[in-house]
Design an enzyme around this catalytic site. Structure first.
Site, PDB file in Angstrom:
ATOM      1  N   LYS A  35      16.864   8.885  14.352  1.00  0.00           N
ATOM      2  CA  LYS A  35      16.699   8.448  12.957  1.00  0.00           C
ATOM      3  C   LYS A  35      17.175   9.551  12.030  1.00  0.00           C
ATOM      4  O   LYS A  35      17.261  10.730  12.412  1.00  0.00           O
ATOM      5  CB  LYS A  35      15.227   8.123  12.643  1.00  0.00           C
ATOM      6  CG  LYS A  35      14.222   9.270  12.836  1.00  0.00           C
ATOM      7  CD  LYS A  35      14.034  10.172  11.639  1.00  0.00           C
ATOM      8  CE  LYS A  35      12.978  11.255  11.900  1.00  0.00           C
ATOM      9  NZ  LYS A  35      13.038  12.407  11.024  1.00  0.00           N
ATOM     10  N   ASP A 167       6.110   9.755  13.664  1.00  0.00           N
ATOM     11  CA  ASP A 167       7.377   9.005  13.570  1.00  0.00           C
ATOM     12  C   ASP A 167       7.459   7.856  14.583  1.00  0.00           C
ATOM     13  O   ASP A 167       8.398   7.057  14.527  1.00  0.00           O
ATOM     14  CB  ASP A 167       8.578   9.943  13.851  1.00  0.00           C
ATOM     15  CG  ASP A 167       8.831  10.920  12.711  1.00  0.00           C
ATOM     16  OD1 ASP A 167       8.265  10.721  11.613  1.00  0.00           O
ATOM     17  OD2 ASP A 167       9.588  11.881  12.923  1.00  0.00           O
TER      18      ASP A 167
HETATM   19  O1  C5P Z   1       2.657  13.567  14.154  1.00  0.00           O
HETATM   20  P1  C5P Z   1       3.504  14.677  14.678  1.00  0.00           P
HETATM   21  O2  C5P Z   1       3.035  15.188  16.012  1.00  0.00           O
HETATM   22  O3  C5P Z   1       4.959  14.374  14.672  1.00  0.00           O
HETATM   23  O4  C5P Z   1       3.325  15.872  13.651  1.00  0.00           O
HETATM   24  C1  C5P Z   1       3.619  17.208  13.948  1.00  0.00           C
HETATM   25  C2  C5P Z   1       2.998  18.076  12.891  1.00  0.00           C
HETATM   26  O5  C5P Z   1       3.652  17.869  11.631  1.00  0.00           O
HETATM   27  C3  C5P Z   1       1.540  17.771  12.607  1.00  0.00           C
HETATM   28  O6  C5P Z   1       0.710  18.495  13.469  1.00  0.00           O
HETATM   29  C4  C5P Z   1       1.369  18.185  11.168  1.00  0.00           C
HETATM   30  O7  C5P Z   1       1.192  19.580  11.094  1.00  0.00           O
HETATM   31  C5  C5P Z   1       2.718  17.878  10.574  1.00  0.00           C
HETATM   32  N1  C5P Z   1       2.741  16.570   9.882  1.00  0.00           N
HETATM   33  C6  C5P Z   1       2.088  16.439   8.670  1.00  0.00           C
HETATM   34  N2  C5P Z   1       2.092  15.240   8.010  1.00  0.00           N
HETATM   35  C7  C5P Z   1       2.740  14.184   8.522  1.00  0.00           C
HETATM   36  C8  C5P Z   1       3.427  14.288   9.756  1.00  0.00           C
HETATM   37  C9  C5P Z   1       3.402  15.506  10.411  1.00  0.00           C
HETATM   38  O8  C5P Z   1       1.494  17.409   8.173  1.00  0.00           O
HETATM   39  N3  C5P Z   1       2.726  13.016   7.866  1.00  0.00           N
END
Ligand code: C5P
Length: 340
Positions: A35, A167
């Site tokens: 993406k 995502d």
């Molecule tokens: O959800 P994911 O594992 O992809 O997110 C990785 C990190 O990115 C999270 O631990 C967080 O610190 C940050 N994040 C965030 N807000 C979001 C998505 C991700 O702060 N909406």
């Protein structure tokens, strides 16, 4: 990006040679697309540690490939699910989201399920802001569900997807474009851009951790409302129907529509110089995808994007050296394969 092979260690699988072998079941497979974020507006950190987002996601042609087979050739095999990764030695194996997706489905299902053997062929760079790991996770939910003949409602799949990563719901929806809000779990599908577009991707060799970029964003303080305004405007334009040249014309303003740019460049200062150099060379605005470090440029055709990629790989400019450079289709036609 080929030739390396990593195989997750087995964790004590039990085979029963006294049982009659059964025929090997057919392989199931699916592409797992990357993406791009055309915009990314980030709010403040919430109580759960995540940030509220507003972003336009586009599915692009660059894809990994995920293949799965039921591992048990012998009735009653209760060994672990396995994963073989090809194409990128940087891709994690044991804590890969593919295995976590299968484990999550298994945990929510009553009764034993036969072990799965996954093979993941990586083409999307890891830690690049292109959503590769999240796309692989959504593909694993789909393939494991099909291999085990589970019948989850779409809402249940989305709920599992959100547990795997912010995502993942976008990829589980399997749509060409979407307005993504909340932590990432509120996905409003948008129509694909009409006509063919090409995109050039340039991913510097030093990768960025999403968590680290969001932490740097918190320290830098609130951003203005440009990205939020652009997101609303683009979502409206896309839902009314947008032609490819119209989107290319928007690229210069979209360049300012990623709130994570200051944080990404704070962690990776050379990104600023790389963007300047690419913009000088290519005479195109370069946009940051997600938390980076991938920069991308929009082209009116795949051929134009491929020519730009060739022009870059031919150069020995220090800044773009060692980068992953690729061109692909910006719009992926709805699939002949079916995930839903
Ligand atoms: O959800 P994911 O594992 O992809 O997110 C990785 C990190 O990115 C999270 O631990 C967080 O610190 C940050 N994040 C965030 N807000 C979001 C998505 C991700 O702060 N909406």
């Amino acid at each position: 990006m080929s030739g390396s092979e990593i195989v997750a260690p087995e964790r004590g699988g039990i085979t029963r040679p006294d049982r009659k072998p059964r025929p090997r079941p057919p392989l199931l497979e699916t592409p797992a697309f990357a993406k791009l974020n055309l915009t990314l507006a980030v709010g403040s950190r919430r109580g759960d540690g995540f940030h509220d987002l507003r972003s336009i996601f586009l599915r692009v042609g660059l894809s990994d490939r995920l293949v799965v087979a039921l591992r048990g050739e012998i009735e009653g095999d209760v060994g672990p699910d396995t994963l073989e990764v090809r194409g990128d030695p940087r891709c994690p194996v044991e804590d890969n989201l593919v295995l976590r997706a299968a484990a999550l489905l298994r945990a929510g299902t009553r009764g034993p399920l036969p072990p799965l053997a996954f093979r993941l062929e990586k083409a999307i760079p890891v830690g690049a802001g292109l959503g590769g790991g999240s796309s692989d996770a959504a593909a694993a939910l789909e393939l494991a569900g099909r291999a085990w003949a589970l019948a989850h409602a779409p809402a249940e799949v989305l709920e599992l997807a959100a547990r795997l990563g912010s995502d993942v719901p976008f990829f589980a929806m399997d749509v060409p474009a979407a307005l993504v809000e909340g932590r990432g779990e509120n996905v409003t599908p948008l129509p694909a851009v009409r006509g063919r577009l090409g995109v050039l991707l340039v991913t510097p060799p030093a990768r960025l951790s999403t968590g680290a970029v969001f932490a740097a964003f918190d320290k830098l303080g609130p951003s203005g409302d440009t990205a939020a305004r652009m997101t609303r405007r683009l979502a409206d334009a896309l839902s009314r129907g947008m032609d490819a040249p119209q989107l290319v014309d928007e690229a210069a303003s979209l360049r300012r529509a990623n709130d994570l740019w200051p944080a990404a460049t704070q962690l990776q200062p050379e990104l600023e110089g790389l963007r300047d150099e690419l913009e000088d060379l290519l005479e195109r605005p370069m946009l940051l995808s997600g938390s980076g470090p991938t920069l991308f440029a929009l082209y009116p055709s795949r051929v134009d994007a491929a020519n730009a990629a060739r022009a870059l790989t031919g150069r020995s400019r220090p800044r773009s050296m060692g980068a992953f450079i690729a061109s692909t289709d910006l719009t992926v036609p709805d699939r002949p394969w079916s995930r839903r």
